[in-house]
Design a protein around this motif. Structure first.
Motif: not given
Length: 70
Positions: A1-4, A13-14, A19-22, A28-29
């Protein structure tokens, strides 16, 4: 999935982004004051800019992690 994601330079966010990338998500940061080159500048008080960036990202979800501190 793509997350904004807003608030990408913040403390929450740190912990959340790795976790999301893993899990294989594309992130999109964005942040008002990016600390890293890949983070896009976004002023969340500018509704037009927020709409434009979210629409351009074509993300499946928006995670609003930005917060005003101090």
């Amino acid at each position: 999935m793509k997350i904004f994601l807003t608030g990408a330079s913040g403390m929450l966010a740190a912990d959340v982004i790795p976790e999301l990338k893993a899990m294989g998500h594309v992130i999109v940061e964005t942040d008002a004051k990016p600390r890293l080159e890949h983070i896009q500048v976004l002023d969340i008080t500018d509704a037009k800019q927020v709409d434009e960036k979210i629409n351009a990202a074509s993300a499946n979800f928006v995670f609003h992690l930005a917060a005003k501190t101090n």
